[in-house]
Design an enzyme around this catalytic site. Sequence first.
Site, short mmCIF file in Angstrom:
data_model
loop_
_atom_site.label_atom_id
_atom_site.label_comp_id
_atom_site.label_asym_id
_atom_site.label_seq_id
_atom_site.Cartn_x
_atom_site.Cartn_y
_atom_site.Cartn_z
N LYS A 136 0.86 -1.18 0.00
CA LYS A 136 0.00 0.00 0.00
C LYS A 136 0.89 1.23 0.00
O LYS A 136 1.88 1.28 0.74
CB LYS A 136 -0.88 0.03 1.25
CG LYS A 136 -1.93 -1.06 1.26
CD LYS A 136 -2.76 -1.02 2.52
CE LYS A 136 -3.70 -2.21 2.57
NZ LYS A 136 -4.15 -2.52 3.91
N ARG A 190 6.14 1.78 7.08
CA ARG A 190 5.63 1.04 8.22
C ARG A 190 6.62 -0.09 8.51
O ARG A 190 6.97 -0.87 7.62
CB ARG A 190 4.27 0.43 7.86
CG ARG A 190 3.76 -0.43 8.98
CD ARG A 190 2.49 -1.12 8.58
NE ARG A 190 1.96 -1.83 9.72
CZ ARG A 190 1.09 -2.82 9.63
NH1 ARG A 190 0.66 -3.21 8.46
NH2 ARG A 190 0.66 -3.41 10.70
N HIS A 195 -0.38 -2.94 16.03
CA HIS A 195 -1.44 -2.00 15.67
C HIS A 195 -1.24 -0.66 16.38
O HIS A 195 -2.19 0.11 16.52
CB HIS A 195 -2.85 -2.52 16.07
CG HIS A 195 -3.38 -3.61 15.20
ND1 HIS A 195 -4.19 -4.59 15.69
CD2 HIS A 195 -3.23 -3.86 13.88
CE1 HIS A 195 -4.52 -5.43 14.70
NE2 HIS A 195 -3.95 -4.99 13.61
N LEU A 250 -10.76 -3.96 15.09
CA LEU A 250 -11.24 -5.26 14.64
C LEU A 250 -11.15 -5.35 13.12
O LEU A 250 -12.06 -4.90 12.41
CB LEU A 250 -12.70 -5.47 15.09
CG LEU A 250 -12.99 -5.28 16.58
CD1 LEU A 250 -14.48 -5.42 16.85
CD2 LEU A 250 -12.20 -6.27 17.42
N MET A 274 -15.71 -11.73 8.20
CA MET A 274 -16.83 -11.51 9.11
C MET A 274 -18.15 -11.27 8.36
O MET A 274 -19.20 -11.69 8.82
CB MET A 274 -16.53 -10.35 10.06
CG MET A 274 -17.58 -10.11 11.10
SD MET A 274 -17.91 -11.56 12.13
CE MET A 274 -16.74 -11.35 13.46
N ILE A 321 -14.23 -4.58 10.72
CA ILE A 321 -15.41 -5.06 11.46
C ILE A 321 -15.92 -3.97 12.41
O ILE A 321 -17.11 -3.69 12.47
CB ILE A 321 -15.05 -6.36 12.22
CG1 ILE A 321 -14.61 -7.43 11.22
CG2 ILE A 321 -16.23 -6.83 13.08
CD1 ILE A 321 -13.96 -8.66 11.85
N GLU A 358 -15.65 -0.84 12.13
CA GLU A 358 -16.23 0.29 11.40
C GLU A 358 -17.57 -0.08 10.75
O GLU A 358 -18.46 0.76 10.65
CB GLU A 358 -15.27 0.73 10.27
CG GLU A 358 -13.99 1.36 10.78
CD GLU A 358 -12.87 1.31 9.75
OE1 GLU A 358 -13.14 1.14 8.54
OE2 GLU A 358 -11.69 1.42 10.16
N GLU A 401 -3.90 4.59 9.47
CA GLU A 401 -2.49 4.30 9.75
C GLU A 401 -1.57 5.00 8.76
O GLU A 401 -0.51 5.49 9.14
CB GLU A 401 -2.25 2.78 9.70
CG GLU A 401 -2.83 2.05 10.89
CD GLU A 401 -3.04 0.58 10.63
OE1 GLU A 401 -3.82 0.26 9.71
OE2 GLU A 401 -2.44 -0.23 11.34
P1 ADP Z 1 -7.08 -5.68 7.64
O1 ADP Z 1 -6.86 -6.01 9.07
O2 ADP Z 1 -6.54 -6.71 6.71
O3 ADP Z 1 -6.77 -4.24 7.27
P2 ADP Z 1 -9.85 -4.82 7.55
O4 ADP Z 1 -9.64 -3.82 8.60
O5 ADP Z 1 -10.20 -4.37 6.17
O6 ADP Z 1 -8.67 -5.86 7.46
O7 ADP Z 1 -11.02 -5.78 8.07
C1 ADP Z 1 -11.46 -6.89 7.34
C2 ADP Z 1 -12.64 -7.53 8.06
O8 ADP Z 1 -13.71 -6.57 8.14
C3 ADP Z 1 -13.18 -8.75 7.36
O9 ADP Z 1 -13.47 -9.76 8.31
C4 ADP Z 1 -14.46 -8.21 6.73
O10 ADP Z 1 -15.42 -9.23 6.58
C5 ADP Z 1 -14.90 -7.25 7.80
N1 ADP Z 1 -15.94 -6.37 7.29
C6 ADP Z 1 -15.85 -5.42 6.31
N2 ADP Z 1 -17.07 -4.87 6.08
C7 ADP Z 1 -17.94 -5.49 6.92
C8 ADP Z 1 -19.34 -5.38 7.16
N3 ADP Z 1 -20.10 -4.52 6.47
N4 ADP Z 1 -19.90 -6.17 8.11
C9 ADP Z 1 -19.14 -7.05 8.80
N5 ADP Z 1 -17.83 -7.20 8.61
C10 ADP Z 1 -17.23 -6.44 7.69
#
Ligand code: ADP
Length: 595
Positions: free
Chosen positions: A10, A81, A169, A198, A272, A320, A322, A376
């Site tokens: 990224k 990072r 984190h 999360l 999720m 999750i 958010e 981040e």
């Molecule tokens: P990373 O830790 O790789 O940056 P993210 O912060 O993008 O990951 O989080 C990914 C998780 O967020 C996945 O489990 C995804 O299913 C979950 N997620 C994203 N949108 C939703 C939603 N609308 N409802 C539930 N879970 C979600």
Amino acid sequence: MVNCGSSSLKVGVFEVGKTAIEVFKASYEKFEAGSCSYKITRGGKTETGEAAFGDIAAALRALPHILRGHRVTELDAVGHRVVHGGKKFRTTTILDQPTIEAIKTLTPLAPLHNPANLLAVHIAQEVWPNLPQVAVFDTAFHSTIPPRATTYAVPKAWRDAGLRRFGFHGTSHKYVAIRAAEEIGAPLRDLQIVSVHLGNGASVCAVSRGESLDTSMGMTPLEGLVMGTRSGDVDPGLFGFLSRQLGMSIDEIEDALYSNSGLLSLTNSSDMRSVEDRAAKGDANAQLAIEIYAYRTRKYIGAYAAAMGGLDAVVFTGGIGENSPSMRRRICDGLEFMGLQIDHERNQSVELADNAAPQIQAYGAKVRVIVTETAEQLMIARETAAALAPKAPVPQPVSVAVSARHVHLSRPAVEALFGTGYQLTPAVPLRQPGQWAASERVTLEGPKGRLERVAILGPERPGTQIEISRTDGFALGIDAPVRDSGKLDGTPTVRLIGPAGSLETGGLIVAARHIHTNPDDAERLGLADGMLVDVHIGDEERGLVFGKTLIRVGAGAVTEMHIDTDEANAADIRVNGEGSLVPDLRAVAVPSREA
Ligand code: ADP
């Protein structure tokens, strides 16, 4: 900034001034058979597609060309990072060859992440030989976690080999805590926050008065919450059991705990969104996974409220945190007893565009609940710019006074200790105008012992405050928190004994070091109320730099730094002395305008 993981890259370009604006954003992932997928956002437009890069290194080498193609020129620095900074890297660090070598030695602590981060550093040096490179460590924010929370109760030889909690984190937890304080409109230094990140990886952090006090990830990112494919907390006894019962090797067990556990092992999906969809359709495994996930998270929130002795806000972030109102609700439901209650409608209608940080607690609830997108990348850009900002070259002298243990008494306390209507006798004037040491003394008593003939400083105050050193805390047998004067909520009690009676009172603190100054001196020295500065005290042999010294500007105050006897002993100075103030060296304005 460059965030180079083991399987994705990224990149963000930020214009950092008073605010930081992301002017270019790119991500590259799913590298296979000579190609990868990419997403680029520039000038409000997003394009996605396949790019002909077979690995991350190829994408990195092409970056200058890609940036030029999007008219992004004139870079000033590259912030990287770096996941693991070990014990050595406590702050953002400018990268030179010895620093890079030192980061390489930390590879055993983060075998997947650090080599990927260093690859990015190496290629960035190659393609931008004239730009400064800076490392922003995931672990750095957690360098304030005290030994009681970093130390595992395991054999000394293991601890000597480096086994301890580091936490991860950190950049995200720091950002969301700052953002929450901004939203609440209070200085971060006055807040007790639990940050709940999360995402695919997940962790909780107790951000106590702006500093990480504890976090759920440990020596590795495996400990703590249930994650997409990681187990989080398990009984370490499973190693012996699995080895004996299933004949598994340590590598096999470790691999399963990282890659085939968590949501994936409970439901066959690490995502999720899909777990929630299946649960809604009646899949019992998905339902149980959601319950476990929420329960574990809720337990940590309760634990960290207890660890901090209070809770002002819970902040949700990560994919999750958010995006899943139902998970936020499950986590918070049942915490009403500690003043934490969400408003279901607000929770359901969270909008996070433009760095919004909506509050979703029920009206009148004591604890705020906030949702915000983590940033981040932005934080890495800001930290990079701050690390490269010019430093003030000239140290300014400041006088230093050593405060021995003392108490400030309220009217009711004076009467309880010395009798109704009693007035303390001013005996010795102090340097701060209007303040004096009384001729009376008191005794402090804790479960372990007593401290006799403790000085009383006047005039009386609205609240009784007892200032001791860490060593005194051990003599009394009470663990007093380091606090700014007057910030006494949740402080432990101690018994005060006077000639006419005694009382058990809260307000026992180890006073945070600080510098009193007046508006004129503050301006001359380039200081502002709430700023944190570094001060060098003592001689060449035993002198120390005391970081995070709080500036307190008050009309009429005499400019003087106050440290306690432990700090004075550590720097080997007697009663009073002279320090030198290094105002711009990592100085941070506390009122949280950082984000
Ligand atoms: P990373 O830790 O790789 O940056 P993210 O912060 O993008 O990951 O989080 C990914 C998780 O967020 C996945 O489990 C995804 O299913 C979950 N997620 C994203 N949108 C939703 C939603 N609308 N409802 C539930 N879970 C979600």
